[in-house]
Design a protein around this motif. Sequence first.
Motif, PDB file in Angstrom:
ATOM      1  N   GLY A  72      27.528  37.445  35.252  1.00  0.00           N
ATOM      2  CA  GLY A  72      26.895  37.065  36.211  1.00  0.00           C
ATOM      3  C   GLY A  72      28.713  37.499  36.857  1.00  0.00           C
ATOM      4  O   GLY A  72      28.737  37.361  38.409  1.00  0.00           O
ATOM      5  N   HIS A  73      29.497  38.254  36.412  1.00  0.00           N
ATOM      6  CA  HIS A  73      30.925  38.075  37.321  1.00  0.00           C
ATOM      7  C   HIS A  73      30.850  39.384  36.915  1.00  0.00           C
ATOM      8  O   HIS A  73      31.230  40.436  36.420  1.00  0.00           O
ATOM      9  CB  HIS A  73      32.255  36.961  35.953  1.00  0.00           C
ATOM     10  N   SER A  74      31.902  39.734  38.315  1.00  0.00           N
ATOM     11  CA  SER A  74      32.440  40.822  38.822  1.00  0.00           C
ATOM     12  C   SER A  74      33.504  41.206  38.070  1.00  0.00           C
ATOM     13  O   SER A  74      34.468  40.732  38.025  1.00  0.00           O
ATOM     14  CB  SER A  74      31.667  41.205  39.889  1.00  0.00           C
ATOM     15  N   TYR A  75      34.013  42.686  37.885  1.00  0.00           N
ATOM     16  CA  TYR A  75      35.223  43.186  37.450  1.00  0.00           C
ATOM     17  C   TYR A  75      35.192  44.256  38.305  1.00  0.00           C
ATOM     18  O   TYR A  75      34.015  44.987  38.710  1.00  0.00           O
ATOM     19  CB  TYR A  75      35.813  42.730  36.264  1.00  0.00           C
ATOM     20  N   THR A  76      36.731  44.814  38.027  1.00  0.00           N
ATOM     21  CA  THR A  76      37.066  46.147  38.606  1.00  0.00           C
ATOM     22  C   THR A  76      38.587  47.042  37.727  1.00  0.00           C
ATOM     23  O   THR A  76      38.882  46.074  37.197  1.00  0.00           O
ATOM     24  CB  THR A  76      37.157  45.922  39.879  1.00  0.00           C
ATOM     25  N   LYS A  77      37.588  47.875  36.870  1.00  0.00           N
ATOM     26  CA  LYS A  77      39.183  49.012  36.698  1.00  0.00           C
ATOM     27  C   LYS A  77      39.331  50.127  37.319  1.00  0.00           C
ATOM     28  O   LYS A  77      38.675  50.788  38.171  1.00  0.00           O
ATOM     29  CB  LYS A  77      38.133  49.085  35.550  1.00  0.00           C
ATOM     30  N   ARG A  78      40.704  50.440  37.148  1.00  0.00           N
ATOM     31  CA  ARG A  78      41.689  51.456  38.177  1.00  0.00           C
ATOM     32  C   ARG A  78      42.111  52.307  37.314  1.00  0.00           C
ATOM     33  O   ARG A  78      42.032  52.196  35.893  1.00  0.00           O
ATOM     34  CB  ARG A  78      42.966  50.636  38.548  1.00  0.00           C
ATOM     35  N   GLU A  79      41.625  53.585  37.374  1.00  0.00           N
ATOM     36  CA  GLU A  79      41.994  54.739  36.532  1.00  0.00           C
ATOM     37  C   GLU A  79      42.002  54.960  35.067  1.00  0.00           C
ATOM     38  O   GLU A  79      42.946  54.833  34.449  1.00  0.00           O
ATOM     39  CB  GLU A  79      44.098  54.521  36.968  1.00  0.00           C
ATOM     40  N   THR A  80      40.733  54.444  35.266  1.00  0.00           N
ATOM     41  CA  THR A  80      40.128  54.521  33.375  1.00  0.00           C
ATOM     42  C   THR A  80      39.662  55.760  32.727  1.00  0.00           C
ATOM     43  O   THR A  80      39.071  56.548  33.886  1.00  0.00           O
ATOM     44  CB  THR A  80      38.985  53.897  33.406  1.00  0.00           C
ATOM     45  N   SER A  81      39.700  56.517  31.586  1.00  0.00           N
ATOM     46  CA  SER A  81      39.810  57.627  31.290  1.00  0.00           C
ATOM     47  C   SER A  81      38.411  57.486  30.701  1.00  0.00           C
ATOM     48  O   SER A  81      38.193  56.492  30.074  1.00  0.00           O
ATOM     49  CB  SER A  81      40.761  57.710  30.298  1.00  0.00           C
ATOM     50  N   ILE A  82      37.675  58.475  31.056  1.00  0.00           N
ATOM     51  CA  ILE A  82      36.146  58.656  30.454  1.00  0.00           C
ATOM     52  C   ILE A  82      35.613  59.664  29.971  1.00  0.00           C
ATOM     53  O   ILE A  82      35.428  60.786  30.539  1.00  0.00           O
ATOM     54  CB  ILE A  82      34.925  58.064  31.380  1.00  0.00           C
ATOM     55  N   LEU A  83      34.813  59.463  29.025  1.00  0.00           N
ATOM     56  CA  LEU A  83      33.899  60.888  28.381  1.00  0.00           C
ATOM     57  C   LEU A  83      33.186  61.196  28.593  1.00  0.00           C
ATOM     58  O   LEU A  83      31.988  60.621  28.050  1.00  0.00           O
ATOM     59  CB  LEU A  83      35.123  60.693  26.731  1.00  0.00           C
ATOM     60  N   LEU A  84      33.019  62.145  29.311  1.00  0.00           N
ATOM     61  CA  LEU A  84      31.627  62.757  29.266  1.00  0.00           C
ATOM     62  C   LEU A  84      30.922  63.100  28.618  1.00  0.00           C
ATOM     63  O   LEU A  84      31.010  63.331  27.703  1.00  0.00           O
ATOM     64  CB  LEU A  84      31.608  63.387  30.962  1.00  0.00           C
TER      65      LEU A  84
END
Length: 360
Positions: A72-84
Amino acid sequence: MLASAIVNQRLLEHLNTGVLLLNADLIVIYMNPAAEALLEMSGQRGLGVPFWELAEESEEARQALEQSVVSGHSYTKRETSILLHNQHQITLDYSVSPVAHPETKLPTLLIELQGRDRLMRISREEQLIAKQETTRNLVRGLAHEIKNPLGGIRGAAQLLERELPSEGLKEYTEIIIEEADRLRDLVDRLLGPRQIPQTEDVNIHEILERVCQLISVESNNAITINRDYDPSIPELQADKGQMIQALLNICRNAMQALLEAQPAIATPTLSLKTRTVRQFTIGHKRHRLVAQIEICDNGPGIPSELQENLFYPMVSGRAEGTGLGLSISQSIINQINGIIEFESHAGKTIFSIYLPLEAL
């Protein structure tokens, strides 16, 4: 007054932030239009699909999502590289918030997506334009300081030549004059085009075909040239001669990299592609319509240590190169409010030139 479900739905649909809702098995059960655009997947096709089939990151990221459902914990990630799903690579900021489904009350994950590629590109372009302007001012000041004493040295050598008693001694004054002229020419090339651009309506494909002819002749037809033109691109306002020079510098660099590659490339290929792009930002200005020219080669790529300063004068990966071609090309394109970008790795280098098509 509380907003109705319809109002809430409309608000979600008009957000610029992508919003996804995943069930406890990380299956997509809702995505708004902004998320569809970021993930390049329609909601109709994306619903019911595991999130990691739409956007792949790492095993640790998958475990973090699963753990968020449990903890139930929230979190944030910045400038993450994602492969679509379509193998496109994008950069995102995203926040994960565990929430109870408003109807079933089952645990779900609310994911907010914000694309970073456009902001990062605009920031890079602003830095590049600022660097180019700083470099031009530095070179102009340096050129002034160099050319003045060079003129004096050349003039003194000419006067000395007249007073020499022996013809044999004139060889030395001739060397002084020739070297002074060589340095003057180098400074002039550092300054780039000095003539005021003679702008006219030009067809970008005529310019590219002229460049192709020159590359074919210089390479003795050793390079395969592929063309993929968009004939709907309107004419643009530019100096035709300078545009040929700007594009030729890029293509010539590619030609030299292809022909000098070790080991030799079986089929050295140069590919030229043109397209239009709408609502495109160059630096801090947004343009309604721009022409995009891609110059791609299958050479060894640009060394990583050169990429950061590639458009600076005197930066070259070739022992006999002057390092002025790309600097001059960028300067010419900047004059008509355009910009040159590139990406390079072993086996593929792409230079992208963006030129505004609206009246300047």
